[in-house]
Design an enzyme around this catalytic site. Structure first.
Site, short mmCIF file in Angstrom:
data_model
loop_
_atom_site.label_atom_id
_atom_site.label_comp_id
_atom_site.label_asym_id
_atom_site.label_seq_id
_atom_site.Cartn_x
_atom_site.Cartn_y
_atom_site.Cartn_z
N GLU A 1 -11.68 -3.39 -3.24
CA GLU A 1 -10.75 -2.39 -3.74
C GLU A 1 -10.50 -2.56 -5.24
O GLU A 1 -9.70 -3.41 -5.65
CB GLU A 1 -9.42 -2.51 -3.00
CG GLU A 1 -9.53 -2.48 -1.48
CD GLU A 1 -8.30 -3.08 -0.82
OE1 GLU A 1 -7.18 -2.57 -1.05
OE2 GLU A 1 -8.45 -4.08 -0.09
N HIS B 1 0.80 -1.23 0.00
CA HIS B 1 0.00 0.00 0.00
C HIS B 1 0.84 1.28 0.00
O HIS B 1 0.50 2.26 0.67
CB HIS B 1 -0.96 0.01 1.19
CG HIS B 1 -2.06 -1.00 1.09
ND1 HIS B 1 -2.53 -1.48 -0.11
CD2 HIS B 1 -2.79 -1.63 2.06
CE1 HIS B 1 -3.50 -2.34 0.12
NE2 HIS B 1 -3.68 -2.47 1.42
N TYR C 1 -13.73 0.04 4.80
CA TYR C 1 -14.26 -1.24 5.26
C TYR C 1 -15.78 -1.09 5.36
O TYR C 1 -16.29 -0.31 6.16
CB TYR C 1 -13.71 -1.60 6.64
CG TYR C 1 -12.26 -2.04 6.67
CD1 TYR C 1 -11.93 -3.38 6.86
CD2 TYR C 1 -11.23 -1.12 6.53
CE1 TYR C 1 -10.61 -3.79 6.92
CE2 TYR C 1 -9.90 -1.52 6.58
CZ TYR C 1 -9.60 -2.86 6.77
OH TYR C 1 -8.29 -3.27 6.83
N HIS D 1 -9.64 2.24 0.33
CA HIS D 1 -9.60 1.17 1.32
C HIS D 1 -10.64 1.32 2.43
O HIS D 1 -10.32 1.10 3.61
CB HIS D 1 -8.19 1.11 1.93
CG HIS D 1 -7.78 -0.25 2.39
ND1 HIS D 1 -8.19 -0.78 3.59
CD2 HIS D 1 -6.97 -1.17 1.84
CE1 HIS D 1 -7.64 -1.97 3.76
NE2 HIS D 1 -6.90 -2.24 2.70
#
Length: 352
Positions: free
Chosen positions: A301, A104, A176, A174
């Site tokens: 993603e 990342h 959730y 990213h």
């Protein structure tokens, strides 16, 4: 209505601000200038307002977060094996922040940088970042603009970028998602549909083995909607290796629809549209250790393929000088209601 507020202060004294988009009559969003983090996304459910993404309380918590909640990811989303690659005959060594590998964007990446706010209005926030030559080991000065825009039915995120030297570039997002809006409801109880026909098997360090496998007959086949619980196979070697889902699903060429998610508990459904060639599916199992009591969320993603700079069989993910990068991720929401059959969810999301 307050549109900007102080969200906290980092250990070095820098202030972090939250920027509100939308309103309580529709979709309401808060984005931080730290990492371009999507810190809040509230939508209408059958029983009232629903917090659709997991979140943390303040700026320090986000800066220290090992789970990358809500961040804009870059320069390269997912993993680059051995934290190195060769481009145009020159080897580049990146920061290694997950064992021997690069994850990342490195130790700070895009997600722990303060972005410059270029403009902010009721429905739009434009963020800008310059990643200088050599940052985290990447070549080239890279200029990135990320635009969040609230629409009547959702949220759009547009990445635009240019570089003065060839560089790997694979930005993604990213958050959730737990559309139940309740940490007590397992994220794996959400219904998921992804039209991907392939997936990437990985080694023990989660670096792809180099081949695209067919999803047919595997726990990675979400072409027909199912919960993760229903698809999970406790004896599958790949799921055992990752402690659950943490795999890249490879989309069909020319697709637009990337994924759909539905919570039968809140009645909220979401559709993701993006032309990226792949979608990383992460079940959030690391959160049990990283943020006990938070519950889990699913990461979906859109991205290029992980470790592509080292995988000759994968499509290139290189941004070159004179080329303008542009990719949009669109999150669209609907509320077909609690406990609906999937055909009703699909109709509400216009999946047919």
């Amino acid at each position: 209505m307050e549109r900007t507020r102080l969200f906290g202060r980092l250990d070095d004294g820098r202030d972090v601000h939250a920027y509100r988009l939308g309103d309580d009559d529709g979709i309401s969003v808060e984005v931080l200038d730290l990492g371009g983090i999507l810190a809040r996304l509230v939508v209408h459910g059958e029983g009232g307002r629903v917090d659709a993404v997991l979140r943390l309380p303040d700026a320090r918590a986000y800066f220290a977060d090992p789970a990358y909640l809500g961040i804009l990811v870059g320069r390269y989303g997912n993993r680059i094996g051995g934290a190195r690659f060769t481009l145009d005959g020159c080897e580049h060594v990146l920061s290694a922040n997950e064992g021997r590998n690069h994850l990342h964007g490195g130790h700070l990446g895009f997600g722990r940088r303060l972005w410059q706010v270029q403009s902010h209005a009721r429905d739009v926030l434009v963020l800008r970042l310059r990643s200088p030559d050599g940052e985290e080991g990447y070549p080239g000065n890279l200029d990135v603009v990320a635009t969040y825009r609230v629409r009547d039915d959702g949220l759009a995120l547009l990445f635009e970028a240019r570089s003065d030297a060839a560089t790997p570039f694979n930005p993604t997002h990213h958050p959730y998602f737990n559309l139940a809006g309740d940490a007590a409801v397992p994220a794996s109880a959400q219904w998921l549909q992804v039209p991907a026909t392939g997936y990437l098997p990985v080694a023990d360090d989660l670096i792809p083995l180099g081949a695209i496998a067919d999803v047919a007959g595997t726990p990675f086949d979400f072409r027909e909607a199912a919960t993760l619980d229903a698809r999970f196979d406790g004896v599958d070697a790949q799921l055992s290796r990752c402690g659950g889902y943490d795999h890249c699903l490879v989309q069909r060429p020319g697709h637009a629809f990337a994924a759909a998610l539905y919570s039968p508990h809140s009645g909220v459904a979401m559709r993701i549209d993006c032309d990226a060639p792949a979608l990383q599916l992460y079940g959030g199992q690391g959160l049990d250790r990283q943020h006990p009591g938070m519950g889990r969320g699913l990461c979906l993603e859109p991205q290029d393929l992980p470790d592509a700079p080292n995988q000759p069989a994968f499509p290139l993910a290189i941004l070159r000088p004179g080329t303008a990068y542009r990719r949009e991720i669109l999150y669209r929401f609907a509320c077909p209601g609690r406990g609906r059959a999937w055909n009703e969810v699909a109709a509400a999301l216009e999946l047919s």
